[in-house]
Design a protein around this motif. Structure first.
Motif, PDB file in Angstrom:
ATOM      1  N   LYS A  95       0.869  -1.176   0.000  1.00  0.00           N
ATOM      2  CA  LYS A  95       0.000   0.000   0.000  1.00  0.00           C
ATOM      3  C   LYS A  95       0.904   1.223   0.000  1.00  0.00           C
ATOM      4  CE  LYS A  95      -3.923   2.217   2.312  1.00  0.00           C
ATOM      5  NZ  LYS A  95      -3.337   3.586   2.299  1.00  0.00           N
ATOM      6  N   LEU A  96       0.660   2.123  -0.961  1.00  0.00           N
ATOM      7  CA  LEU A  96       1.545   3.267  -1.170  1.00  0.00           C
ATOM      8  C   LEU A  96       0.894   4.569  -0.720  1.00  0.00           C
ATOM      9  CD1 LEU A  96       2.677   2.497  -4.834  1.00  0.00           C
ATOM     10  CD2 LEU A  96       3.918   1.973  -2.727  1.00  0.00           C
ATOM     11  N   PRO A  97       1.696   5.595  -0.437  1.00  0.00           N
ATOM     12  CA  PRO A  97       1.158   6.942  -0.224  1.00  0.00           C
ATOM     13  C   PRO A  97       0.833   7.589  -1.574  1.00  0.00           C
ATOM     14  CG  PRO A  97       3.528   6.982   0.077  1.00  0.00           C
ATOM     15  CD  PRO A  97       3.150   5.544  -0.157  1.00  0.00           C
ATOM     16  N   SER A  98      -0.199   7.062  -2.232  1.00  0.00           N
ATOM     17  CA  SER A  98      -0.523   7.513  -3.587  1.00  0.00           C
ATOM     18  C   SER A  98      -1.365   8.784  -3.596  1.00  0.00           C
ATOM     19  CB  SER A  98      -1.245   6.404  -4.351  1.00  0.00           C
ATOM     20  OG  SER A  98      -2.430   6.027  -3.673  1.00  0.00           O
ATOM     21  N   GLU A  99      -1.788   9.239  -2.423  1.00  0.00           N
ATOM     22  CA  GLU A  99      -2.520  10.495  -2.342  1.00  0.00           C
ATOM     23  C   GLU A  99      -1.529  11.671  -2.341  1.00  0.00           C
ATOM     24  OE1 GLU A  99      -1.295   9.452   1.782  1.00  0.00           O
ATOM     25  OE2 GLU A  99      -2.101   8.356   0.054  1.00  0.00           O
ATOM     26  N   TRP A 100      -2.014  12.848  -2.698  1.00  0.00           N
ATOM     27  CA  TRP A 100      -1.146  14.028  -2.712  1.00  0.00           C
ATOM     28  C   TRP A 100      -0.835  14.463  -1.283  1.00  0.00           C
ATOM     29  CZ3 TRP A 100       1.337  15.524  -6.912  1.00  0.00           C
ATOM     30  CH2 TRP A 100       0.813  15.195  -8.158  1.00  0.00           C
ATOM     31  N   ARG A 150       3.170  -9.785 -14.121  1.00  0.00           N
ATOM     32  CA  ARG A 150       3.211  -8.868 -15.263  1.00  0.00           C
ATOM     33  C   ARG A 150       1.949  -7.994 -15.284  1.00  0.00           C
ATOM     34  NH1 ARG A 150       6.535  -9.850 -19.363  1.00  0.00           N
ATOM     35  NH2 ARG A 150       6.476 -12.097 -18.940  1.00  0.00           N
ATOM     36  N   ASN A 151       0.821  -8.582 -14.893  1.00  0.00           N
ATOM     37  CA  ASN A 151      -0.448  -7.874 -14.806  1.00  0.00           C
ATOM     38  C   ASN A 151      -0.717  -7.519 -13.348  1.00  0.00           C
ATOM     39  OD1 ASN A 151      -1.012  -8.205 -17.607  1.00  0.00           O
ATOM     40  ND2 ASN A 151      -1.613 -10.324 -17.173  1.00  0.00           N
ATOM     41  N   ALA A 152      -0.883  -6.234 -13.086  1.00  0.00           N
ATOM     42  CA  ALA A 152      -1.033  -5.776 -11.710  1.00  0.00           C
ATOM     43  C   ALA A 152      -2.416  -6.111 -11.167  1.00  0.00           C
ATOM     44  CB  ALA A 152      -0.803  -4.272 -11.636  1.00  0.00           C
ATOM     45  N   PRO A 153      -2.494  -6.454  -9.867  1.00  0.00           N
ATOM     46  CA  PRO A 153      -3.799  -6.638  -9.233  1.00  0.00           C
ATOM     47  C   PRO A 153      -4.443  -5.278  -8.970  1.00  0.00           C
ATOM     48  CG  PRO A 153      -2.073  -6.868  -7.605  1.00  0.00           C
ATOM     49  CD  PRO A 153      -1.381  -6.684  -8.925  1.00  0.00           C
ATOM     50  N   SER A 154      -5.761  -5.223  -9.075  1.00  0.00           N
ATOM     51  CA  SER A 154      -6.491  -3.991  -8.763  1.00  0.00           C
ATOM     52  C   SER A 154      -6.295  -3.633  -7.286  1.00  0.00           C
ATOM     53  CB  SER A 154      -7.973  -4.184  -9.061  1.00  0.00           C
ATOM     54  OG  SER A 154      -8.697  -3.028  -8.755  1.00  0.00           O
ATOM     55  N   PRO A 155      -6.160  -2.346  -6.948  1.00  0.00           N
ATOM     56  CA  PRO A 155      -6.333  -1.152  -7.786  1.00  0.00           C
ATOM     57  C   PRO A 155      -5.072  -0.697  -8.528  1.00  0.00           C
ATOM     58  CG  PRO A 155      -6.005  -0.475  -5.529  1.00  0.00           C
ATOM     59  CD  PRO A 155      -6.000  -1.982  -5.513  1.00  0.00           C
ATOM     60  N   ALA A 179      -5.007   4.999  -4.251  1.00  0.00           N
ATOM     61  CA  ALA A 179      -5.133   3.549  -4.416  1.00  0.00           C
ATOM     62  C   ALA A 179      -5.024   2.855  -3.056  1.00  0.00           C
ATOM     63  CB  ALA A 179      -4.060   3.034  -5.359  1.00  0.00           C
ATOM     64  N   GLY A 180      -5.675   1.722  -2.949  1.00  0.00           N
ATOM     65  CA  GLY A 180      -5.598   0.933  -1.726  1.00  0.00           C
ATOM     66  C   GLY A 180      -4.518  -0.123  -1.825  1.00  0.00           C
ATOM     67  N   VAL A 181      -4.778  -1.284  -1.228  1.00  0.00           N
ATOM     68  CA  VAL A 181      -3.798  -2.369  -1.169  1.00  0.00           C
ATOM     69  C   VAL A 181      -3.786  -3.146  -2.484  1.00  0.00           C
ATOM     70  CG1 VAL A 181      -3.221  -4.547  -0.021  1.00  0.00           C
ATOM     71  CG2 VAL A 181      -4.016  -2.580   1.327  1.00  0.00           C
ATOM     72  N   CYS A 182      -2.584  -3.486  -2.947  1.00  0.00           N
ATOM     73  CA  CYS A 182      -2.391  -4.378  -4.099  1.00  0.00           C
ATOM     74  C   CYS A 182      -1.664  -5.615  -3.570  1.00  0.00           C
ATOM     75  CB  CYS A 182      -1.561  -3.697  -5.187  1.00  0.00           C
ATOM     76  SG  CYS A 182      -2.247  -2.110  -5.737  1.00  0.00           S
ATOM     77  N   SER A 183      -2.174  -6.805  -3.852  1.00  0.00           N
ATOM     78  CA  SER A 183      -1.581  -7.999  -3.248  1.00  0.00           C
ATOM     79  C   SER A 183      -1.612  -9.181  -4.203  1.00  0.00           C
ATOM     80  CB  SER A 183      -2.333  -8.366  -1.952  1.00  0.00           C
ATOM     81  OG  SER A 183      -3.675  -8.726  -2.235  1.00  0.00           O
ATOM     82  N   ARG A 184      -0.707 -10.125  -3.942  1.00  0.00           N
ATOM     83  CA  ARG A 184      -0.674 -11.405  -4.646  1.00  0.00           C
ATOM     84  C   ARG A 184      -0.498 -12.526  -3.615  1.00  0.00           C
ATOM     85  NH1 ARG A 184      -3.355 -10.907  -8.968  1.00  0.00           N
ATOM     86  NH2 ARG A 184      -2.386  -9.896 -10.772  1.00  0.00           N
TER      87      ARG A 184
END
Length: 406
Positions: A95-100, A150-155, A179-184
């Motif tokens: 989970k990233l700090p993708s907000e401004w 290769r294909n990212a999970p949503s979001p 964006a929220g959490v991206c996981s595999r």
């Protein structure tokens, strides 16, 4: 009468911070471009590494993002990752700090502040797992292991970048705003997992350089790293460092240049139509005046000031040999694009010793070698008093200053 001008402007915007955990320097430059006067933005001069440099440069340019690689980053699992676990925090996630985020920068001399905004727009790394099972552990029914990465999970969003071996792979995913959490999750148990190097993309919003004062600004932005932090890799993968600090160094190289044509610093005041027309008509002139053009290039705010050899009220004076003095009215008209703080045009604005009315002019865009005018005038009543002296020569010196030091 002499007319002189002086101008200079240099702005440097610096960000610095003591290093805690991981650190990254970001640099940017604003320098006005005569070929593109309407483009008044910082150019990111940070050396680009990672995927934007080598794999997806066109995509990064279209998104206005930049990628970096931090080779000091590492994260290790503190327990096994179970196959098809239900809790995404028990396996690989990010989970990233993708907000401004806002970053305040402060002028080191004046204390003026500006705001820079930043967000993290993508993430990647190289992961390592034991073999067996190796990379095949990430396969799912109907989906090969490599397409899982290769294909990212949503979001998150895909870049299609993947480089792999038998027990390791390097990936990179994009993150839209907020964006929220991206996981595999693997389909086989993994005793351990390790991440080496952190690759990320970032996006910037920088201040309007045309409104900034000259000098240096400092500031920094720190993100937390680890479970529950700004950079969150779940509860199993624990990073070696718990902070990532960005130190920004932005430089503004403004242009303020005045060009007066040859001989333009010697002003001769004459009646409408010249002295010969006055003599032929035998009528007293309504005024004595002269308009002197100049070319101005400006990419930052500035003020104008007046200095006088002889002072009369709030302006300069002209004097003859008998010590008779008259006031000289001086005003300025600036080209389109150079305005008052309220956005209105500058047309015959009086230049006064007090500086009233000329405390600040602001470019709406970079003005490059556009003509302006200085207006010099002796009003009718004072022109008549000069003529009454009979054949006298009046002189005086006025200095007009274009000053970027507000």
């Amino acid at each position: 009468m002499w007319l002189t001008s002086s101008c200079c402007l240099s702005v440097a915007l610096m960000f610095s911070s003591a290093a805690v955990g991981m650190t990254q320097n970001v640099t940017a430059l604003f320098k006005p471009d005569p070929a593109n006067p309407m483009v008044n933005k910082f150019v990111n001069t940070t050396p680009i590494s990672s995927v934007c440099a080598y794999h997806i440069p066109a995509q990064c340019k279209a998104l206005n993002i930049f990628s970096l690689r931090d080779t000091t980053f590492g994260a290790r699992s503190i327990g096994p990752i179970q196959a098809n676990h239900e809790d995404e925090r028990r396996g690989f996630m990010v989970k990233l700090p993708s907000e401004w985020r806002d970053l305040q920068v402060t002028h080191v001399a004046t204390g003026e502040t500006e705001t820079v905004q930043m967000r993290i727009a993508g993430v990647g790394s190289t992961w390592f797992v034991p073999r067996p099972p190796g990379v095949s552990a990430w396969a799912q029914p109907g989906v090969s292991w490599d397409n899982q990465w290769r294909n990212a999970p949503s979001p998150c969003q895909s870049t299609r970048f993947l480089a792999a071996g038998v027990a390791a792979a390097t990936f990179f995913w994009l993150a839209p705003e907020n964006a929220g959490v991206c996981s595999r999750k693997p389909s086989q148990d993994l005793a351990t997992m390790r991440l080496g190097a952190l690759e990320y993309a970032y996006e910037l919003r920088t201040p309007n350089p045309l409104t900034m004062a000259s000098g240096s600004y400092t500031g920094s932005l720190t993100y937390s790293v680890g479970p529950g932090g700004d950079y969150d890799f779940g509860d199993v993968l624990i990073p070696d460092d718990n902070q990532l600090t960005f130190n920004f160094a932005l430089e503004v190289q403004h242009d303020l240049k005045i060009e007066v044509p040859p001989g333009g610093n010697r002003i001769e005041l004459v009646p409408q139509g010249g002295w010969q027309a006055w003599l032929n008509q035998g009528r007293k002139p309504a005024r004595l005046f002269r308009d002197q053009t100049f070319n101005i290039s400006a990419s930052s705010r500035f003020k104008m000031q007046l200095e006088c050899e002889r002072v009369m009220g709030d302006t300069c004076a002209l004097r003859n040999a008998d010590d008779h003095q008259v006031p000289l009215n001086i005003s300025v008209s600036l080209p389109y694009g150079l305005n008052r703080p309220d956005g209105s045009a500058v047309n015959r604005q009086p230049l006064l010793l007090s500086g009233a009315g000329t405390e600040q002019f602001q470019p709406g865009y970079y003005v490059n070698r556009r003509p302006g005018t200085l207006h010099f005038e002796v009003a009718k009543e004072h022109a008549e008093s000069m003529l009454a002296q009979g054949g006298s020569t009046y002189s005086g010196q006025a200095t007009v200053i274009w000053d970027s030091d507000l």
